[in-house]
Scaffold this active site. Structure first.
Site, mmCIF file in Angstrom:
data_model
loop_
_atom_site.group_PDB
_atom_site.id
_atom_site.type_symbol
_atom_site.label_atom_id
_atom_site.label_comp_id
_atom_site.label_asym_id
_atom_site.label_seq_id
_atom_site.Cartn_x
_atom_site.Cartn_y
_atom_site.Cartn_z
ATOM 1 N N ARG A 139 -3.344 -10.227 4.742
ATOM 2 C CA ARG A 139 -4.032 -10.223 3.478
ATOM 3 C C ARG A 139 -2.762 -9.800 2.687
ATOM 4 O O ARG A 139 -2.360 -8.409 2.708
ATOM 5 C CB ARG A 139 -5.107 -9.375 3.393
ATOM 6 C CG ARG A 139 -5.845 -9.511 2.123
ATOM 7 C CD ARG A 139 -7.050 -8.360 1.955
ATOM 8 N NE ARG A 139 -7.678 -8.239 0.619
ATOM 9 C CZ ARG A 139 -6.993 -7.422 -0.481
ATOM 10 N NH1 ARG A 139 -6.180 -6.456 -0.070
ATOM 11 N NH2 ARG A 139 -7.594 -7.431 -1.592
ATOM 12 N N LYS A 149 0.959 -1.220 -0.059
ATOM 13 C CA LYS A 149 0.079 0.002 -0.044
ATOM 14 C C LYS A 149 0.733 1.169 -0.203
ATOM 15 O O LYS A 149 2.165 1.196 0.062
ATOM 16 C CB LYS A 149 -1.143 0.140 1.299
ATOM 17 C CG LYS A 149 -2.246 -1.138 0.795
ATOM 18 C CD LYS A 149 -3.070 -1.080 1.942
ATOM 19 C CE LYS A 149 -4.117 -2.002 1.617
ATOM 20 N NZ LYS A 149 -5.542 -1.886 2.776
HETATM 21 C C1 7PJ Z 1 -8.309 -4.445 2.212
HETATM 22 C C2 7PJ Z 1 -9.196 -5.313 2.074
HETATM 23 C C3 7PJ Z 1 -7.772 -4.418 3.639
HETATM 24 C C4 7PJ Z 1 -9.485 -6.088 4.188
HETATM 25 C C5 7PJ Z 1 -8.435 -4.326 0.187
HETATM 26 C C6 7PJ Z 1 -5.594 -3.155 -1.548
HETATM 27 C C7 7PJ Z 1 -7.221 -2.587 -1.458
HETATM 28 N N1 7PJ Z 1 -9.743 -6.094 2.868
HETATM 29 N N2 7PJ Z 1 -9.511 -5.097 0.606
HETATM 30 N N3 7PJ Z 1 -8.499 -5.309 4.525
HETATM 31 N N4 7PJ Z 1 -7.758 -3.833 1.051
HETATM 32 N N5 7PJ Z 1 -10.139 -6.900 5.082
HETATM 33 O O1 7PJ Z 1 -5.494 -4.138 -1.469
HETATM 34 O O2 7PJ Z 1 -4.849 -2.159 -1.571
HETATM 35 O O3 7PJ Z 1 -6.697 -3.558 3.946
HETATM 36 S S1 7PJ Z 1 -8.658 -3.676 -1.618
#
Ligand code: 7PJ
Length: 277
Positions: free
Chosen positions: A256, A222
């Site tokens: 994640r 990020k």
């Molecule tokens: C997240 C997500 C996060 C959860 C995305 C990206 C944007 N789900 N989905 N937490 N980020 N739970 O991956 O940059 O931080 S999409």
């Protein structure tokens, strides 16, 4: 042991687990939509599972800053065939990264094991749809919406505001009969937050652990990593691992990430060292 069911499987959340990101959007910021065909999605899934991912997070809506909304039909068309194919081919947990009631229902019917909602079930119908699936749900905090969330994020106290919000969503879930034990919390790194806000949330992650829920962290590649290191998306792995290692030390157990193998290995060591002490 702290075993949590995820559909037809379960995970011991006293141990760390890696959630591999599978974007099925044509415009996702860090992998440019290179996995948007079914074949590519399955290949990427197989690779992430071989590298030790415990879950695969399938998302069909880009929520990168400035992203424009996607129609329900478009999201269904992107996500459901991929979930169906993964569940047919692999013995794993599929998480569905969605805020849309129809997608929640469709994914659950195809065997998804976790609802991962960056809008914490605030979208019309999502709460009811999620409650009816009986699946675990990850509630994430976002300030504003993806179109404008990075314009001027502001908080009284970022930790108190985010934890207050998450607890309010927990209360709403409980009213609908969703047991607390089904809920995971996520501070939502990068979702309506300045660099300082993001750093504070990771620094203070222990405060969220004290709320008594399992925590998921999503910091992979990020902007905050790029801002600290002054590096492009392609060079943010080591910084991502530093942030995730810090989150692990404060009690987060689900990570994640795009880069599965390095995280599985890093977390195996951190977990082993913790248990030996
Ligand atoms: C997240 C997500 C996060 C959860 C995305 C990206 C944007 N789900 N989905 N937490 N980020 N739970 O991956 O940059 O931080 S999409």
């Amino acid at each position: 042991m702290s075993v949590m069911p995820f559909g037809d499987k379960s995970l011991d959340l006293s141990l760390p687990h890696v959630m591999g990101i599978l974007n099925v959007t044509p415009d996702s910021f860090s992998d440019g939509g290179s996995f948007n065909s079914l074949d590519n999605a399955l290949q990427q899934t197989e690779k992430m599972l071989q590298e030790g991912a415990s879950l695969i997070d399938v998302g069909g809506e880009s929520t990168r800053p400035g992203a424009s909304p996607v129609s329900t039909q478009q999201e269904l068309d992107r996500v459901l065939p991929v979930i169906e194919a993964i569940k047919k081919r692999f013995d794993t947990i599929v998480s569905v990264d969605t805020s849309t009631a129809e997608v929640i229902r469709g994914a659950a019917a195809l065997g998804a094991g976790l609802i991962n909602d960056v809008r914490a079930l605030e979208r019309e119908g999502a709460l009811l749809a999620a409650s009816e699936t009986e699946l675990p749900i990850c509630l994430m905090h976002m300030q504003g919406n993806p179109e404008s969330m990075q314009n001027s994020p502001s908080y009284q106290s970022v930790v108190d505001d985010v934890s207050g919000y998450l607890l309010s969503r927990v209360a709403v879930c409980e009213k609908l009969g969703i047991a607390k034990s089904r809920l995971l919390l996520d501070v939502g790194i990068g979702f309506g937050k300045s660099l300082e806000h993001n750093l504070t949330l990771i620094n203070q992650m222990g405060r969220f652990k004290e709320l008594g829920f399992h925590l998921l962290t999503g910091v992979s590649r990020k902007t905050m990593i790029g801002d600290v290191l002054n590096l492009p998306v392609s060079d943010r792995l080591f910084g991502t691992m530093g942030a995730n290692a810090s989150a692990y030390k404060s009690g987060s157990r689900l990570f994640r990430v795009h880069d599965v193998k390095p995280h599985v290995e890093m977390l195996a060591l951190m977990s082993r060292i913790e248990r030996e002490i």
